[in-house]
Design a protein around this motif. Structure first.
Motif, PDB file in Angstrom:
ATOM      1  N   LYS A 182     -12.388   3.225  11.402  1.00 47.88           N
ATOM      2  CA  LYS A 182     -13.332   3.617  10.355  1.00 47.88           C
ATOM      3  C   LYS A 182     -14.193   2.413  10.000  1.00 47.88           C
ATOM      4  O   LYS A 182     -13.878   1.662   9.075  1.00 47.88           O
ATOM      5  CB  LYS A 182     -12.563   4.123   9.136  1.00 47.88           C
ATOM      6  N   GLY A 189      -9.866  11.398   8.018  1.00 54.57           N
ATOM      7  CA  GLY A 189      -9.384  12.153   6.856  1.00 54.57           C
ATOM      8  C   GLY A 189      -8.537  11.278   5.950  1.00 54.57           C
ATOM      9  O   GLY A 189      -8.420  10.066   6.177  1.00 54.57           O
ATOM     10  N   ASN A 240      -5.720   9.694   5.387  1.00 57.02           N
ATOM     11  CA  ASN A 240      -4.575   9.425   6.266  1.00 57.02           C
ATOM     12  C   ASN A 240      -4.011   8.021   6.031  1.00 57.02           C
ATOM     13  O   ASN A 240      -4.120   7.137   6.890  1.00 57.02           O
ATOM     14  CB  ASN A 240      -4.996   9.599   7.744  1.00 57.02           C
ATOM     15  N   LYS A 299     -16.358   5.198   2.906  1.00 57.97           N
ATOM     16  CA  LYS A 299     -15.327   5.280   1.860  1.00 57.97           C
ATOM     17  C   LYS A 299     -14.582   3.953   1.698  1.00 57.97           C
ATOM     18  O   LYS A 299     -14.078   3.660   0.613  1.00 57.97           O
ATOM     19  CB  LYS A 299     -14.372   6.450   2.123  1.00 57.97           C
ATOM     20  N   ASP A 328     -10.907  11.674   2.124  1.00 64.16           N
ATOM     21  CA  ASP A 328     -10.576  10.300   2.498  1.00 64.16           C
ATOM     22  C   ASP A 328     -10.973   9.322   1.393  1.00 64.16           C
ATOM     23  O   ASP A 328     -10.271   8.339   1.119  1.00 64.16           O
ATOM     24  CB  ASP A 328     -11.292   9.953   3.812  1.00 64.16           C
ATOM     25  N   THR A 376      -8.326   6.757  -0.394  1.00 58.54           N
ATOM     26  CA  THR A 376      -8.561   5.316  -0.265  1.00 58.54           C
ATOM     27  C   THR A 376      -8.751   4.660  -1.623  1.00 58.54           C
ATOM     28  O   THR A 376      -8.254   3.556  -1.868  1.00 58.54           O
ATOM     29  CB  THR A 376      -9.807   5.090   0.618  1.00 58.54           C
ATOM     30  N   GLY A 379      -5.536   2.718  -0.970  1.00 61.93           N
ATOM     31  CA  GLY A 379      -5.750   2.031   0.310  1.00 61.93           C
ATOM     32  C   GLY A 379      -5.803   0.512   0.201  1.00 61.93           C
ATOM     33  O   GLY A 379      -5.753  -0.058  -0.889  1.00 61.93           O
ATOM     34  N   ARG A 380      -5.889  -0.109   1.367  1.00 61.51           N
ATOM     35  CA  ARG A 380      -6.002  -1.572   1.415  1.00 61.51           C
ATOM     36  C   ARG A 380      -7.318  -2.050   0.808  1.00 61.51           C
ATOM     37  O   ARG A 380      -7.382  -3.106   0.174  1.00 61.51           O
ATOM     38  CB  ARG A 380      -5.917  -2.051   2.876  1.00 61.51           C
ATOM     39  N   ASN A 381      -8.387  -1.261   1.017  1.00 61.69           N
ATOM     40  CA  ASN A 381      -9.684  -1.646   0.448  1.00 61.69           C
ATOM     41  C   ASN A 381      -9.630  -1.659  -1.076  1.00 61.69           C
ATOM     42  O   ASN A 381     -10.151  -2.546  -1.724  1.00 61.69           O
ATOM     43  CB  ASN A 381     -10.768  -0.678   0.939  1.00 61.69           C
TER      44      ASN A 381
HETATM   45  P1  13P Z   1      -7.409   1.547   3.829  1.00 57.33           P
HETATM   46  O1  13P Z   1      -7.892   0.904   5.101  1.00 57.33           O
HETATM   47  O2  13P Z   1      -8.244   1.176   2.627  1.00 57.33           O
HETATM   48  O3  13P Z   1      -5.943   1.337   3.597  1.00 57.33           O
HETATM   49  O4  13P Z   1      -7.624   3.134   3.987  1.00 57.33           O
HETATM   50  C1  13P Z   1      -6.849   3.801   4.891  1.00 57.33           C
HETATM   51  C2  13P Z   1      -7.477   5.083   5.235  1.00 57.33           C
HETATM   52  O5  13P Z   1      -8.405   5.127   6.004  1.00 57.33           O
HETATM   53  C3  13P Z   1      -6.943   6.292   4.596  1.00 57.33           C
HETATM   54  O6  13P Z   1      -7.472   7.436   5.172  1.00 57.33           O
END
Ligand code: 13P
Length: 326
Positions: free
Chosen positions: A103, A133, A135, A188, A241, A245, A249-251
């Motif tokens: 992504k 998606g 995920n 995203k 998604d 996120t 998520g990591r971001n």
């Molecule tokens: P991160 O890379 O921010 O963890 O997002 C993971 C993701 O793509 C969830 O769909």
């Protein structure tokens, strides 16, 4: 089946393929990862606590990973895809379906990952599928129920990939809109950084809801300009998604550290893994400018990440911006 790249999503996707019924070879870069997967059925640096199926085996050798594979999933950091794939290209065959799990938007070229795969892999568009998606790998590793999207211009191929990755916890839909699905996945990450910054600064739910909706609005604006179906952004690859996120998520984690006043280096030390939005905020900004599309949140995330602009100043610029009718 082969998965090239043994980070958290690549490893988790290997589990999905194996649970759906096929043996999988996982290509890793580090010998200790190969050892851990083959001897203890785990990849503790990326997915601690996950026990991989016995039918997932790891190798350092791309030839061994790709030998006889009909589905080949690519899961390396977006900015390293070109270099990695150039090395694997001689091993690709016309009967393989190449699946992008990445992504991001490539820096310099502003290409989507499927475009890089087509160009460097020398394959036609309908040989490439995208799985995307909401995920989050750590959740899927625990077999939390998850929906996803398989995007491919060849609808029959999309259905074949869908079948190959359907399990009792992973439910993929198909969508022919590759452009929209990839842009939803890449942008995203950038909005997730902004959301994290807001959370780190202690902002509340109004602010967060605004970032999700206005973030989606600028994603859709870019997507439509590039030929995407606007409805894609209301679906799993867009809103779905984005919500996942922003929440976990990591971001988001990285952005949260910046919002608390930590430096880029400190945020990276805490997040440890690749944080795609940090690089893609610049390539997405460049793509938007080249297409004359306004992406104010992305612009400000880029200034914070790459131009040393304090988060508070970026927020002030966003709030002072003249509004236009929704
Ligand atoms: P991160 O890379 O921010 O963890 O997002 C993971 C993701 O793509 C969830 O769909």
């Amino acid at each position: 089946m082969a998965v090239l790249g043994a980070g958290s999503w690549g490893t988790c996707f290997a589990k999905i393929l194996a649970d759906a019924g096929a043996p999988v070879r996982l290509l890793a870069r580090r010998a200790e990862v190969v050892r851990a997967v083959n001897e203890s059925h785990e990849n503790p640096d990326y997915l601690p606590g996950l026990r991989l199926p016995d039918t997932v085996t790891a190798t350092l050798d791309p030839e061994e990973a790709l030998d006889g594979a009909d589905l080949v999933a690519l899961s390396v950091p977006s900015q390293t895809l070109r270099e990695n794939l150039a090395g694997w290209r001689p091993l690709l065959t016309p009967d393989m379906t190449l699946i992008s799990l990445m992504k991001g938007i490539e820096l310099g070229t502003t290409k989507r990952m499927s475009e890089v795969i087509r160009e460097v892999g020398g394959v036609p568009a309908d040989q490439v599928a995208v799985v995307t998606g909401p995920n989050l790998a750590p959740e899927i590793a625990q077999e939390q129920l998850t929906a996803a999207v398989v995007a491919c211009t060849d609808e029959e191929r999309a259905r074949r990939v869908q079948q190959a990755v359907t399990t009792r916890y992973f439910r993929p839909y198909t969508n022919p809109d590759v452009i929209g699905c990839e842009l939803g996945g890449a942008v995203k990450n950038v909005i997730g950084l902004a959301y994290g910054m807001a959370a780190g600064m202690g902002m509340g739910d109004n602010t967060k809801a605004t970032l999700i909706t206005r973030g989606l609005a600028e994603t859709q604006r870019l997507g439509v300009k590039l030929g995407a179906d606007p409805l894609t952004f209301a679906g799993l690859a867009g809103l779905g998604d984005l919500v996942a996120t922003c929440n976990a998520g990591r971001n988001r984690t990285f952005g949260e550290q910046l919002g608390r006043g930590r430096s880029m280096a400190e945020a990276q030390a805490i997040t440890r893994q690749t944080v795609e939005g940090v690089k893609s905020c610049r390539s997405i900004r460049d793509l938007a400018r080249a297409n004359d599309v306004e992406m104010p949140i992305t612009e400000q995330v880029e200034r914070v990440c790459h131009e040393g602009v304090p988060v508070r100043e970026a927020v002030a610029v966003l709030m002072a911006r003249q509004t236009k009718p929704e």
